[in-house]
Design a protein around this motif. Structure first.
Motif, PDB file in Angstrom:
ATOM      1  N   ARG A  86       0.836  -1.205   0.000  1.00  0.00           N
ATOM      2  CA  ARG A  86       0.000   0.000   0.000  1.00  0.00           C
ATOM      3  C   ARG A  86       0.868   1.252   0.000  1.00  0.00           C
ATOM      4  O   ARG A  86       1.992   1.241   0.477  1.00  0.00           O
ATOM      5  N   GLU A  90      -2.628   5.263   2.261  1.00  0.00           N
ATOM      6  CA  GLU A  90      -3.462   4.063   2.323  1.00  0.00           C
ATOM      7  C   GLU A  90      -2.971   3.120   3.419  1.00  0.00           C
ATOM      8  O   GLU A  90      -3.765   2.530   4.158  1.00  0.00           O
ATOM      9  N   TYR A  94      -4.933   1.811   6.682  1.00  0.00           N
ATOM     10  CA  TYR A  94      -4.973   0.360   6.886  1.00  0.00           C
ATOM     11  C   TYR A  94      -4.539   0.003   8.312  1.00  0.00           C
ATOM     12  O   TYR A  94      -5.196  -0.778   8.997  1.00  0.00           O
ATOM     13  N   GLU A 105     -11.198  -2.943   3.592  1.00  0.00           N
ATOM     14  CA  GLU A 105     -11.561  -2.334   2.317  1.00  0.00           C
ATOM     15  C   GLU A 105     -11.575  -0.822   2.499  1.00  0.00           C
ATOM     16  O   GLU A 105     -12.420  -0.282   3.209  1.00  0.00           O
ATOM     17  N   LEU A 106     -10.610  -0.163   1.894  1.00  0.00           N
ATOM     18  CA  LEU A 106     -10.542   1.292   1.977  1.00  0.00           C
ATOM     19  C   LEU A 106     -11.103   1.894   0.698  1.00  0.00           C
ATOM     20  O   LEU A 106     -10.764   1.458  -0.398  1.00  0.00           O
ATOM     21  N   LYS A 107     -11.935   2.891   0.864  1.00  0.00           N
ATOM     22  CA  LYS A 107     -12.495   3.564  -0.304  1.00  0.00           C
ATOM     23  C   LYS A 107     -11.467   4.546  -0.858  1.00  0.00           C
ATOM     24  O   LYS A 107     -10.832   5.278  -0.089  1.00  0.00           O
ATOM     25  N   PRO A 108     -11.313   4.587  -2.161  1.00  0.00           N
ATOM     26  CA  PRO A 108     -10.344   5.521  -2.760  1.00  0.00           C
ATOM     27  C   PRO A 108     -10.585   6.971  -2.344  1.00  0.00           C
ATOM     28  O   PRO A 108      -9.626   7.726  -2.163  1.00  0.00           O
ATOM     29  N   ILE A 109     -11.832   7.357  -2.146  1.00  0.00           N
ATOM     30  CA  ILE A 109     -12.134   8.734  -1.746  1.00  0.00           C
ATOM     31  C   ILE A 109     -11.589   9.031  -0.347  1.00  0.00           C
ATOM     32  O   ILE A 109     -11.151  10.145  -0.064  1.00  0.00           O
ATOM     33  N   GLU A 110     -11.599   8.028   0.537  1.00  0.00           N
ATOM     34  CA  GLU A 110     -11.038   8.206   1.882  1.00  0.00           C
ATOM     35  C   GLU A 110      -9.531   8.435   1.812  1.00  0.00           C
ATOM     36  O   GLU A 110      -8.995   9.319   2.480  1.00  0.00           O
ATOM     37  N   LYS A 112      -7.810   9.468  -0.785  1.00  0.00           N
ATOM     38  CA  LYS A 112      -7.534  10.744  -1.454  1.00  0.00           C
ATOM     39  C   LYS A 112      -7.779  11.922  -0.512  1.00  0.00           C
ATOM     40  O   LYS A 112      -6.999  12.881  -0.489  1.00  0.00           O
TER      41      LYS A 112
END
Length: 134
Positions: A86, A90, A94, A105-110, A112
């Motif tokens: 990662r 990220e 994590y 599961e990390l959201k890309p918006i989080e 960013k």
């Protein structure tokens, strides 16, 4: 290269365990960062540019791990190691959220959003408390 430096010495976990549960997070962070010179005694000559740069890189790489570890200890969560697959931000999220045998599961918006916050704090040429007061 920085990813490999993100791991902290296993002995540092005893340090985190020694802080009281109600210790202020900044006191824990300060103590942990200060202890890096004890756990990593090489490259301490700040008059030699290469050693200074190595220590600076080591601190930058380990800060997310130190912060996540302090958070996890304070809340009684099991230890989390960095995930070398990662990116910087990220991986930090994590380490805050992971749990053994659980897929995070990390959201890309989080990622960013937090990355943007990190960039703003790193790039605004003021310390964070100055901006907060204003």
């Amino acid at each position: 290269e920085m990813k490999k430096r993100s791991f902290i010495h296993e002995g540092m976990h005893r340090l985190f365990d020694s802080f009281p549960d109600n210790a202020h997070p900044m006191a824990v962070l300060q103590g942990a960062v200060s202890s890096l010179s004890a756990f990593y005694p090489d490259h301490l000559n700040m008059n030699v540019k290469e050693e200074y740069m190595e220590m600076a890189a080591r601190i930058v790489a380990k800060i997310p791990t130190i912060v996540a570890t302090a958070y996890r200890y304070k809340h009684g969560f099991p230890m989390a190691y960095p995930n070398l697959d990662r990116g910087f931000t990220e991986n930090f999220l994590y380490m805050l959220r992971t749990y053994p045998y659980d897929h995070v599961e990390l959201k890309p918006i989080e990622v960013k959003a937090l990355d943007t916050v990190f960039m703003l704090h790193a790039d605004h040429e003021q310390n964070a408390s100055t901006s907060t007061v204003r």
